[in-house]
Design a protein around this motif. Structure first.
Motif, PDB file in Angstrom:
ATOM      1  N   UNK A 112      -3.500 -20.188 -42.923  1.00  0.00           N
ATOM      2  CA  UNK A 112      -2.639 -19.468 -43.830  1.00  0.00           C
ATOM      3  C   UNK A 112      -3.118 -19.669 -45.267  1.00  0.00           C
ATOM      4  N   UNK A 113      -3.644 -20.880 -45.504  1.00  0.00           N
ATOM      5  CA  UNK A 113      -4.130 -21.183 -46.842  1.00  0.00           C
ATOM      6  C   UNK A 113      -5.335 -20.290 -47.183  1.00  0.00           C
ATOM      7  N   UNK A 114      -6.154 -19.960 -46.199  1.00  0.00           N
ATOM      8  CA  UNK A 114      -7.320 -19.104 -46.421  1.00  0.00           C
ATOM      9  C   UNK A 114      -6.885 -17.696 -46.800  1.00  0.00           C
ATOM     10  N   UNK A 115      -5.845 -17.207 -46.185  1.00  0.00           N
ATOM     11  CA  UNK A 115      -5.368 -15.856 -46.487  1.00  0.00           C
ATOM     12  C   UNK A 115      -4.863 -15.801 -47.931  1.00  0.00           C
ATOM     13  N   UNK A 116      -4.087 -16.799 -48.354  1.00  0.00           N
ATOM     14  CA  UNK A 116      -3.604 -16.828 -49.736  1.00  0.00           C
ATOM     15  C   UNK A 116      -4.768 -16.931 -50.729  1.00  0.00           C
ATOM     16  N   UNK A 117      -5.780 -17.688 -50.384  1.00  0.00           N
ATOM     17  CA  UNK A 117      -6.947 -17.829 -51.250  1.00  0.00           C
ATOM     18  C   UNK A 117      -7.675 -16.494 -51.376  1.00  0.00           C
ATOM     19  N   UNK A 118      -7.836 -15.789 -50.273  1.00  0.00           N
ATOM     20  CA  UNK A 118      -8.506 -14.483 -50.314  1.00  0.00           C
ATOM     21  C   UNK A 118      -7.686 -13.472 -51.104  1.00  0.00           C
ATOM     22  N   UNK A 119      -6.395 -13.472 -50.916  1.00  0.00           N
ATOM     23  CA  UNK A 119      -5.526 -12.551 -51.669  1.00  0.00           C
ATOM     24  C   UNK A 119      -5.595 -12.875 -53.148  1.00  0.00           C
ATOM     25  N   UNK A 120      -5.590 -14.121 -53.503  1.00  0.00           N
ATOM     26  CA  UNK A 120      -5.688 -14.541 -54.897  1.00  0.00           C
ATOM     27  C   UNK A 120      -7.027 -14.109 -55.494  1.00  0.00           C
ATOM     28  N   UNK A 121      -8.103 -14.270 -54.755  1.00  0.00           N
ATOM     29  CA  UNK A 121      -9.434 -13.882 -55.251  1.00  0.00           C
ATOM     30  C   UNK A 121      -9.530 -12.365 -55.422  1.00  0.00           C
ATOM     31  N   UNK A 122      -9.026 -11.619 -54.459  1.00  0.00           N
ATOM     32  CA  UNK A 122      -9.053 -10.162 -54.565  1.00  0.00           C
ATOM     33  C   UNK A 122      -8.184  -9.678 -55.724  1.00  0.00           C
ATOM     34  N   UNK A 123      -7.046 -10.289 -55.916  1.00  0.00           N
ATOM     35  CA  UNK A 123      -6.168  -9.923 -57.031  1.00  0.00           C
ATOM     36  C   UNK A 123      -6.850 -10.227 -58.366  1.00  0.00           C
ATOM     37  N   UNK A 124      -7.518 -11.357 -58.439  1.00  0.00           N
ATOM     38  CA  UNK A 124      -8.232 -11.723 -59.666  1.00  0.00           C
ATOM     39  C   UNK A 124      -9.366 -10.739 -59.933  1.00  0.00           C
ATOM     40  N   UNK A 125     -10.093 -10.368 -58.905  1.00  0.00           N
ATOM     41  CA  UNK A 125     -11.191  -9.418 -59.066  1.00  0.00           C
ATOM     42  C   UNK A 125     -10.662  -8.058 -59.505  1.00  0.00           C
ATOM     43  N   UNK A 126      -9.564  -7.614 -58.927  1.00  0.00           N
ATOM     44  CA  UNK A 126      -8.959  -6.337 -59.313  1.00  0.00           C
ATOM     45  C   UNK A 126      -8.504  -6.374 -60.766  1.00  0.00           C
ATOM     46  N   UNK A 127      -7.946  -7.474 -61.207  1.00  0.00           N
ATOM     47  CA  UNK A 127      -7.499  -7.607 -62.598  1.00  0.00           C
ATOM     48  C   UNK A 127      -8.687  -7.561 -63.554  1.00  0.00           C
ATOM     49  N   UNK A 128      -9.782  -8.217 -63.198  1.00  0.00           N
ATOM     50  CA  UNK A 128     -10.975  -8.223 -64.046  1.00  0.00           C
ATOM     51  C   UNK A 128     -11.564  -6.814 -64.134  1.00  0.00           C
ATOM     52  N   UNK A 129     -11.680  -6.138 -63.002  1.00  0.00           N
ATOM     53  CA  UNK A 129     -12.238  -4.788 -63.005  1.00  0.00           C
ATOM     54  C   UNK A 129     -11.351  -3.815 -63.767  1.00  0.00           C
ATOM     55  N   UNK A 130     -10.068  -3.942 -63.667  1.00  0.00           N
ATOM     56  CA  UNK A 130      -9.152  -3.053 -64.374  1.00  0.00           C
ATOM     57  C   UNK A 130      -9.204  -3.279 -65.887  1.00  0.00           C
ATOM     58  N   UNK A 131      -9.534  -4.472 -66.303  1.00  0.00           N
ATOM     59  CA  UNK A 131      -9.569  -4.763 -67.740  1.00  0.00           C
ATOM     60  C   UNK A 131     -10.863  -4.269 -68.382  1.00  0.00           C
ATOM     61  N   UNK A 132     -11.862  -3.861 -67.605  1.00  0.00           N
ATOM     62  CA  UNK A 132     -13.149  -3.412 -68.128  1.00  0.00           C
ATOM     63  C   UNK A 132     -13.241  -1.895 -68.103  1.00  0.00           C
ATOM     64  N   UNK A 133     -12.262  -1.213 -68.619  1.00  0.00           N
ATOM     65  CA  UNK A 133     -12.277   0.241 -68.636  1.00  0.00           C
ATOM     66  C   UNK A 133     -13.287   0.752 -69.665  1.00  0.00           C
TER      67      UNK A 133
END
Length: 166
Positions: A1-22
């Motif tokens: 379960x900890x791996x799933x939360x880690x992956x979701x956190x990483x994907x969310x962080x990546x999405x936030x970084x990509x969205x900020x580079x418009x």
């Protein structure tokens, strides 16, 4: 379960970084340089005959390139060649070596003219074209700047005329 939360956190962080580079082209693009040089030919086509070899067959004129500060030195290079040769070193006729151009201060234009004899000589000697075959000439003017604090892109204009040796 900890791996799933880690992956979701990483994907969310990546999405936030990509969205900020418009990409905003109005903030990052270089302003368009307004070019002012215009090139014209006196005729669209001409015939080379024995009767008109001493007369002007075609003339080219162009307006000055854009004005820059006194830090820059502006030079014009005019070239004449047959269409398809791409202004190659063995076929091109260049200003200063094959012909000269003039500046008319009253009209504010540069110009050069070619007689039928000049074109005919280059037709036979320089370009080695088939006898009595129609051909097209390209005339190109390159305005380039040297010196100054920044690089300035050259202005290039080109026009094509048709010729028919008779």
């Amino acid at each position: 379960m900890k791996r799933i939360y880690t992956k979701i956190l990483m994907l969310s962080s990546l999405a936030a970084v990509l969205a900020s580079c418009a990409y905003d082209p109005y903030k990052t693009d270089i302003p368009k340089v307004e070019e002012t040089m215009n090139l014209t030919a006196s005729v669209e086509s001409f015939a080379l005959t024995e009767d008109n070899l001493d007369e002007v067959a075609v003339s080219f004129s162009w307006t000055p390139a854009r004005h820059l500060s006194e830090d820059y030195l502006l030079t014009y290079t005019a070239e004449l060649d047959v269409v398809g040769n791409n202004f190659g070193s063995t076929t091109v006729i260049t200003s200063g070596t094959g012909f000269d151009f003039e500046y008319d201060e009253d009209a504010g234009v540069y110009s050069c003219s070619f007689t039928g004899e000049q074109i005919n000589n280059w037709y036979n000697d320089r370009w080695s074209l088939p006898v009595n075959a129609a051909f097209s000439l390209e005339f190109r003017v390159v305005a380039s700047w040297t010196g100054g604090p920044t690089y300035e892109m050259p202005e290039v204009r080109q026009v094509t005329v048709s010729a028919l040796p008779v």
